[in-house]
Design a protein around this motif. Sequence first.
Motif, PDB file in Angstrom:
ATOM      1  N   PRO A 271       1.202  -0.744   0.290  1.00  0.00           N
ATOM      2  CA  PRO A 271       0.050  -0.148  -0.242  1.00  0.00           C
ATOM      3  C   PRO A 271       0.927   1.334   0.252  1.00  0.00           C
ATOM      4  O   PRO A 271       2.039   1.582   0.665  1.00  0.00           O
ATOM      5  CB  PRO A 271      -0.871   0.189   1.127  1.00  0.00           C
ATOM      6  CG  PRO A 271      -0.566  -1.460   1.673  1.00  0.00           C
ATOM      7  CD  PRO A 271       0.504  -1.968   0.774  1.00  0.00           C
ATOM      8  N   GLY A 272       0.201   2.429  -0.820  1.00  0.00           N
ATOM      9  CA  GLY A 272       0.981   3.842  -0.437  1.00  0.00           C
ATOM     10  C   GLY A 272       1.954   4.282  -1.587  1.00  0.00           C
ATOM     11  O   GLY A 272       2.370   4.931  -1.706  1.00  0.00           O
ATOM     12  N   ALA A 274       1.006   4.189  -4.882  1.00  0.00           N
ATOM     13  CA  ALA A 274       0.601   4.918  -5.814  1.00  0.00           C
ATOM     14  C   ALA A 274       0.500   6.246  -5.358  1.00  0.00           C
ATOM     15  O   ALA A 274       0.466   6.821  -6.090  1.00  0.00           O
ATOM     16  CB  ALA A 274      -0.915   4.306  -6.425  1.00  0.00           C
ATOM     17  N   PHE A 275      -0.403   6.580  -3.835  1.00  0.00           N
ATOM     18  CA  PHE A 275      -0.018   7.224  -4.042  1.00  0.00           C
ATOM     19  C   PHE A 275       0.999   8.455  -3.628  1.00  0.00           C
ATOM     20  O   PHE A 275       0.865   9.601  -3.751  1.00  0.00           O
ATOM     21  CB  PHE A 275      -0.898   7.058  -1.948  1.00  0.00           C
ATOM     22  CG  PHE A 275      -0.624   8.559  -1.267  1.00  0.00           C
ATOM     23  CD1 PHE A 275      -1.190   9.631  -1.767  1.00  0.00           C
ATOM     24  CD2 PHE A 275       0.027   8.179  -0.562  1.00  0.00           C
ATOM     25  CE1 PHE A 275      -0.811  10.480  -0.273  1.00  0.00           C
ATOM     26  CE2 PHE A 275       0.389   9.676   0.606  1.00  0.00           C
ATOM     27  CZ  PHE A 275       0.235  11.059   0.154  1.00  0.00           C
ATOM     28  N   LYS A 276       2.105   7.039  -3.087  1.00  0.00           N
ATOM     29  CA  LYS A 276       3.495   8.192  -3.319  1.00  0.00           C
ATOM     30  C   LYS A 276       3.755   9.742  -4.579  1.00  0.00           C
ATOM     31  O   LYS A 276       4.022  10.311  -4.977  1.00  0.00           O
ATOM     32  CB  LYS A 276       4.693   8.012  -3.237  1.00  0.00           C
ATOM     33  CG  LYS A 276       4.766   7.523  -1.145  1.00  0.00           C
ATOM     34  CD  LYS A 276       5.700   6.678  -0.940  1.00  0.00           C
ATOM     35  CE  LYS A 276       5.703   6.265   0.661  1.00  0.00           C
ATOM     36  NZ  LYS A 276       6.074   5.215   1.034  1.00  0.00           N
ATOM     37  N   PHE A 278       2.038  10.174  -7.502  1.00  0.00           N
ATOM     38  CA  PHE A 278       1.051  10.843  -7.872  1.00  0.00           C
ATOM     39  C   PHE A 278       0.500  12.038  -6.983  1.00  0.00           C
ATOM     40  O   PHE A 278       0.573  13.203  -7.876  1.00  0.00           O
ATOM     41  CB  PHE A 278      -1.062   9.741  -8.291  1.00  0.00           C
ATOM     42  CG  PHE A 278      -0.320   8.858  -9.344  1.00  0.00           C
ATOM     43  CD1 PHE A 278      -0.014   8.964 -10.331  1.00  0.00           C
ATOM     44  CD2 PHE A 278      -0.426   7.816  -8.880  1.00  0.00           C
ATOM     45  CE1 PHE A 278       0.273   8.653 -11.720  1.00  0.00           C
ATOM     46  CE2 PHE A 278      -0.331   6.820 -10.002  1.00  0.00           C
ATOM     47  CZ  PHE A 278       0.066   7.420 -11.175  1.00  0.00           C
ATOM     48  N   ASP A 279       1.184  11.936  -6.097  1.00  0.00           N
ATOM     49  CA  ASP A 279       1.286  13.159  -4.547  1.00  0.00           C
ATOM     50  C   ASP A 279       2.263  13.835  -5.099  1.00  0.00           C
ATOM     51  O   ASP A 279       2.210  15.159  -5.162  1.00  0.00           O
ATOM     52  CB  ASP A 279       1.616  12.626  -3.546  1.00  0.00           C
ATOM     53  CG  ASP A 279       1.281  13.968  -2.313  1.00  0.00           C
ATOM     54  OD1 ASP A 279       0.391  14.481  -2.797  1.00  0.00           O
ATOM     55  OD2 ASP A 279       2.092  13.701  -1.810  1.00  0.00           O
ATOM     56  N   LYS A 283       1.638  18.154  -6.675  1.00  0.00           N
ATOM     57  CA  LYS A 283       3.029  19.097  -5.787  1.00  0.00           C
ATOM     58  C   LYS A 283       3.705  19.154  -7.019  1.00  0.00           C
ATOM     59  O   LYS A 283       3.666  20.888  -6.744  1.00  0.00           O
ATOM     60  CB  LYS A 283       3.669  17.837  -4.633  1.00  0.00           C
ATOM     61  CG  LYS A 283       2.732  17.498  -3.303  1.00  0.00           C
ATOM     62  CD  LYS A 283       3.149  17.701  -2.626  1.00  0.00           C
ATOM     63  CE  LYS A 283       3.060  17.632  -1.447  1.00  0.00           C
ATOM     64  NZ  LYS A 283       3.097  15.996  -0.810  1.00  0.00           N
ATOM     65  N   GLN A 293      -1.668  -0.166 -13.978  1.00  0.00           N
ATOM     66  CA  GLN A 293      -1.042  -0.617 -13.260  1.00  0.00           C
ATOM     67  C   GLN A 293      -1.688  -2.199 -13.700  1.00  0.00           C
ATOM     68  O   GLN A 293      -2.566  -2.916 -13.877  1.00  0.00           O
ATOM     69  CB  GLN A 293      -1.599  -0.671 -11.199  1.00  0.00           C
ATOM     70  CG  GLN A 293      -0.904  -0.998 -11.045  1.00  0.00           C
ATOM     71  CD  GLN A 293      -1.292  -0.831  -9.324  1.00  0.00           C
ATOM     72  OE1 GLN A 293      -1.276   0.444  -8.461  1.00  0.00           O
ATOM     73  NE2 GLN A 293      -1.338  -1.643  -9.019  1.00  0.00           N
ATOM     74  N   ILE A 326       9.997   5.736  -3.804  1.00  0.00           N
ATOM     75  CA  ILE A 326       8.585   4.678  -4.478  1.00  0.00           C
ATOM     76  C   ILE A 326       8.847   3.512  -5.093  1.00  0.00           C
ATOM     77  O   ILE A 326       8.175   3.063  -5.246  1.00  0.00           O
ATOM     78  CB  ILE A 326       8.507   5.492  -5.765  1.00  0.00           C
ATOM     79  CG1 ILE A 326       9.528   5.817  -6.748  1.00  0.00           C
ATOM     80  CG2 ILE A 326       7.444   7.358  -5.440  1.00  0.00           C
ATOM     81  CD1 ILE A 326       8.855   5.995  -7.880  1.00  0.00           C
TER      82      ILE A 326
END
Length: 401
Positions: A271-272, A274-276, A278-279, A283, A293, A326
Amino acid sequence: MLIVKKFGGSSVADKERIYHVAKRCMEDYQKGNDVVVVLSAMGKTTDSLLEMAKNINPDPSKRELDMLLSTGEQTSAALMSMAMGALGVPAISLNAFQVMMQTSSRYGNARFKKIDTQRIRHELDNRKIVIVTGFQGVNKYEDITTLGRGGSDTTAVALAAVLHADSCEIYTDVEGVYTADPRIVPNAKKIPEITYDEMLELATLGAKVLHNRSVEMAKKYGVQLVVRSSLNNAQGTVVKEETDMESMLVSGVAVDKNTSRVAVFGVKDIPGIAFKIFDLLAKHHINVDIILQSIGQEGTKDISFTVAREDADETVAILEEHKNRITAKKIEKNDAVAKVSIVGAGMQSNPGVASRMFEALYNAGINIRMIATSEIRITVLINEEDVDKAMRAVHDQFIED
Ligand code: ADP
Ligand code: ASP
Ligand code: MG
């Protein structure tokens, strides 16, 4: 009646066309209407200005770039006013600063926030034709901004909205909105009416006949648009909330070559991640489009996505910088890709549209690299070299003569 008329670059490319437009505007004026004219820069001026900038400095400041690009519209507006003057019609040109068309602060991609109507009203009350520079605004630092390529359409719609115009007419070098770019697909058909939602999808997916934000704004403020030719009087396309016609299965095909695919290989399947990824991109104000994916294998997976081509190098650089965080093994980009999309409100209630699109591509021998869908559109990513062939094949599959 208050009429807003917008003319694109090719419609004001030379003296003859400027006079042609001036006369067209005069006809409305002489019938007693209030006329506001929004202009783009002449011909390919904006491209030339961009080249001049790059020649001086390959990475120019965005503020200075907007300062430069805005001169194109100022030139055409002033010349148009002079042409009308020569024809004996009172006219006045105004730039974004004089009108006070306030935008957000982002150079090169600003959005309208507030538009003063006082100056325009005053000039209209004095029975002048008011010519306003398209594509530009002013930000809170009192700097000139621009709205992004094709942004003059948005200036026209914004003015039509704040002035409560009775009509907003977008004049261009084709007779309206077609089922595909008529320059690539010769048998494309003119669409008499199209909904805001369909037009918004088409514009966003690459049909540059209208700036997508102009359609967004037209929908928001209920501004009905007419897209038509500046060269003849043929009936154009009406863009509105609902059309009287039965919704077409596929109303149009669009292509977008301004795209690149970025692939991030071998990230951990936890987990996390994809968040990292695209975040980080969010930004840096990088818009991500299609995301794919892969299924995790042996604890790792691959994530690929598309971004606008001008953002691709920066995207790779940002991800390389955070490669460890990542958990990526390798990051790659491919610029030689393009998106082909079909749009149609009728798709929602008809299964099998996607398979028919894929069949057309298969018959044309075209490989699909990525797929994305929404309720009213299907997009595929293919090799850029196949794009014209793909567009014709898909168009012929859905739009019969
Ligand atoms: P303007 O300078 O008048 O704003 P643009 O070049 O921005 O004109 O937009 C008009 C062009 O959009 C046409 O010349 C045409 O090649 C292209 N185009 C792409 N898709 C479509 C479509 N579906 N219908 C009509 N024109 C389209
Ligand atoms: N002149 C600008 C451009 O070429 C804006 C416009 O034409 O709408 O992008
Ligand atoms: Mg345009």
